[in-house]
Design an enzyme around this catalytic site. Structure first.
Site, PDB file in Angstrom:
ATOM      1  N   ARG A  61       0.829  -1.215   0.000  1.00 52.53           N
ATOM      2  CA  ARG A  61       0.000   0.000   0.000  1.00 52.53           C
ATOM      3  C   ARG A  61       0.860   1.261   0.000  1.00 52.53           C
ATOM      4  O   ARG A  61       0.549   2.245   0.660  1.00 52.53           O
ATOM      5  CB  ARG A  61      -0.931   0.000   1.203  1.00 52.53           C
ATOM      6  CG  ARG A  61      -1.929  -1.127   1.140  1.00 52.53           C
ATOM      7  CD  ARG A  61      -2.909  -1.060   2.262  1.00 52.53           C
ATOM      8  NE  ARG A  61      -3.822  -2.182   2.201  1.00 52.53           N
ATOM      9  CZ  ARG A  61      -4.641  -2.514   3.163  1.00 52.53           C
ATOM     10  NH1 ARG A  61      -4.663  -1.790   4.276  1.00 52.53           N
ATOM     11  NH2 ARG A  61      -5.432  -3.542   3.038  1.00 52.53           N
ATOM     12  N   CYS A  62       1.907   1.233  -0.761  1.00 49.09           N
ATOM     13  CA  CYS A  62       2.873   2.317  -0.824  1.00 49.09           C
ATOM     14  C   CYS A  62       2.770   2.987  -2.197  1.00 49.09           C
ATOM     15  O   CYS A  62       2.402   2.335  -3.182  1.00 49.09           O
ATOM     16  CB  CYS A  62       4.278   1.721  -0.612  1.00 49.09           C
ATOM     17  SG  CYS A  62       5.653   2.871  -0.796  1.00 49.09           S
ATOM     18  N   GLY A  63       3.120   4.240  -2.268  1.00 49.33           N
ATOM     19  CA  GLY A  63       3.159   4.906  -3.566  1.00 49.33           C
ATOM     20  C   GLY A  63       4.156   4.257  -4.519  1.00 49.33           C
ATOM     21  O   GLY A  63       4.061   4.431  -5.742  1.00 49.33           O
ATOM     22  N   LEU A  64       5.097   3.502  -3.975  1.00 49.71           N
ATOM     23  CA  LEU A  64       6.098   2.820  -4.800  1.00 49.71           C
ATOM     24  C   LEU A  64       5.700   1.379  -5.136  1.00 49.71           C
ATOM     25  O   LEU A  64       6.447   0.687  -5.828  1.00 49.71           O
ATOM     26  CB  LEU A  64       7.454   2.832  -4.084  1.00 49.71           C
ATOM     27  CG  LEU A  64       8.006   4.222  -3.750  1.00 49.71           C
ATOM     28  CD1 LEU A  64       9.290   4.110  -2.939  1.00 49.71           C
ATOM     29  CD2 LEU A  64       8.236   5.023  -5.020  1.00 49.71           C
ATOM     30  N   THR A  65       4.537   0.938  -4.668  1.00 49.88           N
ATOM     31  CA  THR A  65       4.090  -0.438  -4.911  1.00 49.88           C
ATOM     32  C   THR A  65       4.111  -0.831  -6.388  1.00 49.88           C
ATOM     33  O   THR A  65       4.419  -1.986  -6.697  1.00 49.88           O
ATOM     34  CB  THR A  65       2.702  -0.671  -4.280  1.00 49.88           C
ATOM     35  OG1 THR A  65       2.812  -0.461  -2.867  1.00 49.88           O
ATOM     36  CG2 THR A  65       2.185  -2.071  -4.537  1.00 49.88           C
TER      37      THR A  65
END
Length: 167
Positions: free
Chosen positions: A34-38
């Site tokens: 659930r990360c912007g980098l996912t």
């Protein structure tokens, strides 16, 4: 002792070590769903597909220490990775990468310097380490460096050449 000797647990609860992949180049990545980098999962899977037969294994290690961005159970993480990104590479049990409860794997990996010469704590999700076929870390890339960045690919190809694999 090398990274190959450190006990780990797979996402499905099986005890293992990176030694299971001895002789292969590893790209170890602390991951989060659930990360912007996912979306980097797509690039990691692309590397696994492109270089897997040549001797690369991507290893995902979930961590929930950065903004609570990996809150799920191992089963939920595995389902997300498979359904959303078609992840085929091995995934380990969720661990701490920093702090008092830091997993021993990350005790070792955080000693590796990045391209700017900085070692130390993991800064965020999706940091990457290239590990040679003997279990020695040879490169570290910070979170914002995409898996398919030429520097990452170059480090992987150099490590593959080190185990005698060429194009």
């Amino acid at each position: 002792m090398t990274l190959h000797d450190i006990p780990l647990t797979t996402m499905d609860g099986r005890p293992t070590t990176l030694g299971e992949h001895a002789g292969r180049v590893l790209l170890v990545v602390n991951v989060a769903s659930r990360c912007g980098l996912t979306p980097q999962y797509a690039g990691l899977e692309r590397l696994q597909e492109e270089y897997g037969e040549r001797g690369l294994t991507v290893v995902g290690v979930p961590c929930n220490q950065f903004g609570g961005q990996e809150p799920g159970t191992n089963e939920e993480i595995a389902q997300f990775c498979s359904a959303t990104y078609g992840v085929s590479f091995p995934m380990m049990d969720k661990v701490d990468v920093n702090g008092e409860d830091r997993h021993p794997l990350f005790d070792e990996l955080t000693q590796v310097r990045d391209g700017d010469g900085k070692a130390g704590d993991v800064g965020w999700n999706f940091e990457k380490w290239v590990v040679d076929g003997d279990g020695a870390p040879v490169a570290r890339f910070r979170s914002r460096t995409e898996p398919t960045d030429p520097q990452v690919v170059g480090a992987i190809e150099a490590a593959l050449a080190g185990i005698g694999v060429t194009r």
